[in-house]
Design a protein around this motif. Structure first.
Motif, PDB file in Angstrom:
ATOM      1  N   THR A  30       5.014   5.660 -24.836  1.00  0.00           N
ATOM      2  CA  THR A  30       4.249   5.661 -26.080  1.00  0.00           C
ATOM      3  C   THR A  30       5.161   5.886 -27.276  1.00  0.00           C
ATOM      4  OG1 THR A  30       2.258   6.466 -24.965  1.00  0.00           O
ATOM      5  CG2 THR A  30       2.390   6.809 -27.340  1.00  0.00           C
ATOM      6  N   GLY A  31       6.059   6.855 -27.178  1.00  0.00           N
ATOM      7  CA  GLY A  31       6.981   7.135 -28.270  1.00  0.00           C
ATOM      8  C   GLY A  31       7.934   5.983 -28.532  1.00  0.00           C
ATOM      9  N   ARG A  32       8.510   5.446 -27.470  1.00  0.00           N
ATOM     10  CA  ARG A  32       9.497   4.376 -27.636  1.00  0.00           C
ATOM     11  C   ARG A  32       8.864   3.099 -28.161  1.00  0.00           C
ATOM     12  NH1 ARG A  32      12.604   5.156 -21.808  1.00  0.00           N
ATOM     13  NH2 ARG A  32      13.341   7.302 -22.186  1.00  0.00           N
ATOM     14  N   LEU A  33       7.727   2.721 -27.603  1.00  0.00           N
ATOM     15  CA  LEU A  33       7.080   1.494 -28.059  1.00  0.00           C
ATOM     16  C   LEU A  33       6.496   1.665 -29.450  1.00  0.00           C
ATOM     17  CD1 LEU A  33       5.333   0.401 -24.734  1.00  0.00           C
ATOM     18  CD2 LEU A  33       7.409  -0.547 -25.749  1.00  0.00           C
ATOM     19  N   GLY A  34       6.057   2.890 -29.767  1.00  0.00           N
ATOM     20  CA  GLY A  34       5.556   3.142 -31.105  1.00  0.00           C
ATOM     21  C   GLY A  34       6.628   2.929 -32.145  1.00  0.00           C
ATOM     22  N   ALA A  35       7.812   3.466 -31.867  1.00  0.00           N
ATOM     23  CA  ALA A  35       8.928   3.275 -32.794  1.00  0.00           C
ATOM     24  C   ALA A  35       9.329   1.804 -32.861  1.00  0.00           C
ATOM     25  CB  ALA A  35      10.111   4.133 -32.359  1.00  0.00           C
ATOM     26  N   LEU A  37       8.771  -0.362 -21.044  1.00  0.00           N
ATOM     27  CA  LEU A  37       7.400  -0.597 -20.621  1.00  0.00           C
ATOM     28  C   LEU A  37       7.022   0.330 -19.467  1.00  0.00           C
ATOM     29  CD1 LEU A  37       7.244  -4.523 -20.607  1.00  0.00           C
ATOM     30  CD2 LEU A  37       6.518  -2.955 -22.417  1.00  0.00           C
ATOM     31  N   PRO A  38       5.846   0.967 -19.533  1.00  0.00           N
ATOM     32  CA  PRO A  38       5.398   1.773 -18.410  1.00  0.00           C
ATOM     33  C   PRO A  38       5.085   0.854 -17.239  1.00  0.00           C
ATOM     34  CG  PRO A  38       3.612   1.493 -19.969  1.00  0.00           C
ATOM     35  CD  PRO A  38       4.844   0.888 -20.614  1.00  0.00           C
ATOM     36  N   ARG A  39       5.380   1.297 -16.046  1.00  0.00           N
ATOM     37  CA  ARG A  39       5.204   0.413 -14.884  1.00  0.00           C
ATOM     38  C   ARG A  39       4.836   1.213 -13.653  1.00  0.00           C
ATOM     39  NH1 ARG A  39      11.178  -1.877 -15.157  1.00  0.00           N
ATOM     40  NH2 ARG A  39      10.587  -1.788 -17.363  1.00  0.00           N
ATOM     41  N   GLY A  40       4.328   0.546 -12.660  1.00  0.00           N
ATOM     42  CA  GLY A  40       3.947   1.234 -11.431  1.00  0.00           C
ATOM     43  C   GLY A  40       3.630   0.235 -10.336  1.00  0.00           C
ATOM     44  N   TYR A  41       3.148   0.764  -9.218  1.00  0.00           N
ATOM     45  CA  TYR A  41       2.822  -0.046  -8.052  1.00  0.00           C
ATOM     46  C   TYR A  41       1.380   0.193  -7.610  1.00  0.00           C
ATOM     47  CZ  TYR A  41       7.969   0.177  -7.615  1.00  0.00           C
ATOM     48  OH  TYR A  41       9.318   0.151  -7.838  1.00  0.00           O
ATOM     49  N   THR A  67       0.825  -1.206   0.000  1.00  0.00           N
ATOM     50  CA  THR A  67       0.000   0.000   0.000  1.00  0.00           C
ATOM     51  C   THR A  67       0.859   1.256   0.000  1.00  0.00           C
ATOM     52  OG1 THR A  67      -0.121  -0.058   2.416  1.00  0.00           O
ATOM     53  CG2 THR A  67      -1.895  -1.159   1.198  1.00  0.00           C
ATOM     54  N   VAL A  68       2.170   1.084  -0.001  1.00  0.00           N
ATOM     55  CA  VAL A  68       3.073   2.230  -0.010  1.00  0.00           C
ATOM     56  C   VAL A  68       3.162   2.788  -1.425  1.00  0.00           C
ATOM     57  CG1 VAL A  68       5.423   3.030   0.416  1.00  0.00           C
ATOM     58  CG2 VAL A  68       4.424   1.268   1.882  1.00  0.00           C
ATOM     59  N   LYS A  69       2.847   4.069  -1.574  1.00  0.00           N
ATOM     60  CA  LYS A  69       2.902   4.695  -2.889  1.00  0.00           C
ATOM     61  C   LYS A  69       4.336   5.038  -3.243  1.00  0.00           C
ATOM     62  CE  LYS A  69      -1.490   4.670  -3.760  1.00  0.00           C
ATOM     63  NZ  LYS A  69      -2.027   3.849  -4.859  1.00  0.00           N
ATOM     64  N   ARG A  70       4.785   4.553  -4.378  1.00  0.00           N
ATOM     65  CA  ARG A  70       6.149   4.812  -4.834  1.00  0.00           C
ATOM     66  C   ARG A  70       6.097   5.372  -6.242  1.00  0.00           C
ATOM     67  NH1 ARG A  70       8.252  -1.156  -3.625  1.00  0.00           N
ATOM     68  NH2 ARG A  70       6.022  -1.527  -3.951  1.00  0.00           N
ATOM     69  N   PRO A  71       7.050   6.184  -6.588  1.00  0.00           N
ATOM     70  CA  PRO A  71       7.042   6.733  -7.946  1.00  0.00           C
ATOM     71  C   PRO A  71       7.299   5.644  -8.976  1.00  0.00           C
ATOM     72  CG  PRO A  71       9.101   7.268  -6.831  1.00  0.00           C
ATOM     73  CD  PRO A  71       8.192   6.682  -5.793  1.00  0.00           C
ATOM     74  N   ALA A  72       6.664   5.769 -10.123  1.00  0.00           N
ATOM     75  CA  ALA A  72       6.881   4.801 -11.194  1.00  0.00           C
ATOM     76  C   ALA A  72       8.347   4.842 -11.614  1.00  0.00           C
ATOM     77  CB  ALA A  72       5.978   5.116 -12.371  1.00  0.00           C
ATOM     78  N   PRO A  73       9.044   3.695 -11.620  1.00  0.00           N
ATOM     79  CA  PRO A  73      10.482   3.679 -11.907  1.00  0.00           C
ATOM     80  C   PRO A  73      10.813   3.686 -13.392  1.00  0.00           C
ATOM     81  CG  PRO A  73       9.736   1.480 -11.427  1.00  0.00           C
ATOM     82  CD  PRO A  73       8.531   2.372 -11.272  1.00  0.00           C
ATOM     83  N   GLY A  74       9.829   3.472 -14.241  1.00  0.00           N
ATOM     84  CA  GLY A  74      10.093   3.382 -15.670  1.00  0.00           C
ATOM     85  C   GLY A  74       9.854   4.691 -16.386  1.00  0.00           C
ATOM     86  N   PRO A  75       9.739   4.630 -17.694  1.00  0.00           N
ATOM     87  CA  PRO A  75       9.497   5.846 -18.480  1.00  0.00           C
ATOM     88  C   PRO A  75       8.098   6.390 -18.215  1.00  0.00           C
ATOM     89  CG  PRO A  75       9.267   3.915 -19.861  1.00  0.00           C
ATOM     90  CD  PRO A  75       9.793   3.427 -18.548  1.00  0.00           C
ATOM     91  N   SER A  76       7.907   7.678 -18.462  1.00  0.00           N
ATOM     92  CA  SER A  76       6.570   8.249 -18.367  1.00  0.00           C
ATOM     93  C   SER A  76       5.717   7.654 -19.472  1.00  0.00           C
ATOM     94  CB  SER A  76       6.637   9.767 -18.528  1.00  0.00           C
ATOM     95  OG  SER A  76       7.034  10.096 -19.856  1.00  0.00           O
ATOM     96  N   MET A  77       4.401   7.845 -19.386  1.00  0.00           N
ATOM     97  CA  MET A  77       3.530   7.307 -20.424  1.00  0.00           C
ATOM     98  C   MET A  77       3.845   7.919 -21.781  1.00  0.00           C
ATOM     99  SD  MET A  77       1.634   4.841 -19.499  1.00  0.00           S
ATOM    100  CE  MET A  77       0.306   4.768 -20.708  1.00  0.00           C
ATOM    101  N   ALA A  78       4.172   9.205 -21.800  1.00  0.00           N
ATOM    102  CA  ALA A  78       4.508   9.851 -23.063  1.00  0.00           C
ATOM    103  C   ALA A  78       5.778   9.241 -23.658  1.00  0.00           C
ATOM    104  CB  ALA A  78       4.679  11.353 -22.865  1.00  0.00           C
ATOM    105  N   GLN A  79       6.792   9.028 -22.791  1.00  0.00           N
ATOM    106  CA  GLN A  79       8.029   8.418 -23.263  1.00  0.00           C
ATOM    107  C   GLN A  79       7.782   6.985 -23.739  1.00  0.00           C
ATOM    108  OE1 GLN A  79      10.224   8.964 -19.611  1.00  0.00           O
ATOM    109  NE2 GLN A  79      11.450  10.633 -20.489  1.00  0.00           N
TER     110      GLN A  79
END
Length: 303
Positions: free
Chosen positions: A61-66, A298-302, A47-59
């Protein structure tokens, strides 16, 4: 083969095809493999909120799109008469999934057994032995027993739809009448890859999903394809059966856990008049290999 690539806010069509023979249906009695393996509950999500360690969704989207061009190349040898869609979203981050491919909703088949099992065990207030076979072996008789335990068809449909809503799928509705005899009512749910990815991400954070998730982490051989080819821990549920317009639909929902404990939800589906069970699993194996190669993007989170 289309050489278009994903750009923010766009959907890319990936088309492939095979003409292999041999199919397996996801109708009552089609899967007779069962298991009675002992179950060890998965620990609840932090239940501890931690910042997403991966790329932002915008990043992402661009990387996976390419990188979708790389996926196109992997799929090219399979032909031109089969479509693929992949939806990717982080756990615990309110964001629209990244969708690559044909986003049209397809028949859910056995992937809908995940919210069905959660709904059934929620009503029972205890573990149900049928859940093991329904999730691990994708056994249809066991899944039908779970459905029956929820009451009338209308009550069962409402209960499973509630689980979808709680996990973040705001659009999909489980039917209460048999759309296509002799197949199960729940298996004919219309489920887009985007909605399935949203559900899978939200399901990871439902406190009463631990048992089902644990079973998804050790599915039988009939579901060992797609994201299970990745080297990182994954929890999956596959589904397969005839498409409405011919050919086969083969799909899988997957929850990927990265080394730091963050998670990514993925829904992948392949369909079309040229699709068979064999060509479908082959295509999704390519998607799994591509996801593994793109792990850092890959976008990721907790939860």
């Amino acid at each position: 083969m289309s050489r278009n690539h994903l750009v923010p806010g766009a959907v890319v069509a990936l088309t492939i095809g095979l003409a292999l023979a041999g199919c397996a249906t996801d109708k009552p009695g089609a899967t007779d493999e069962t298991t009675s393996s002992a179950y060890v509950p998965a620990p609840p999500s932090s239940t501890v909120k931690r910042p997403a360690p991966g790329p932002s969704m915008a990043q992402a989207t661009g990387r996976l799109g390419a990188a979708a061009l790389q996926l196109n190349k992997r799929l090219e040898p399979l032909g031109l008469n089969q479509k693929v869609a992949v939806a990717i979203t982080p756990v615990g981050v309110p964001a629209a999934p990244i969708v690559i491919g044909d986003a049209a909703p397809q028949v859910a088949w056995s992937t809908i057994k995940v919210p069905l099992a959660i709904a059934a065990e929620r009503k029972k207030g205890a573990m149900m032995p049928q859940t093991v076979a329904a999730i691990s072996a994708s056994d249809n008789d066991a899944a039908q027993a779970l459905w029956n335990s929820l009451g009338t068809n209308e009550e069962a449909a409402a209960a499973v739809t509630r689980v979808l809503r709680e996990a973040g799928d705001t659009k999909s509705v489980v039917p209460s009448t048999q759309k296509r005899p002799p197949y199960t009512i729940f298996g004919q749910t219309s489920w887009s890859a985007a909605s399935a990815a949203r559900f899978t991400a939200g399901m990871a954070c439902l406190p009463d999903s631990a048992r089902v998730r644990q079973l998804m982490g050790r599915v039988d051989a009939n579901q060992q394809w797609g994201a299970t080819t990745m080297k990182t821990p994954v929890e999956v549920k596959g589904g397969w059966g005839p498409g409405v317009s011919g050919g086969y639909v083969v799909r899988q929902n997957a929850l990927i856990t990265h080394r730091d404990g963050s998670q990514t939800a993925v829904a992948m589906v392949t369909f079309g008049p040229g699709t068979t069970m064999e060509s479908g699993t082959a295509a999704l194996n390519h998607v799994g290999a591509w996801l593994s190669a793109q792990s850092k993007n890959l976008p990721r989170g907790y939860c």
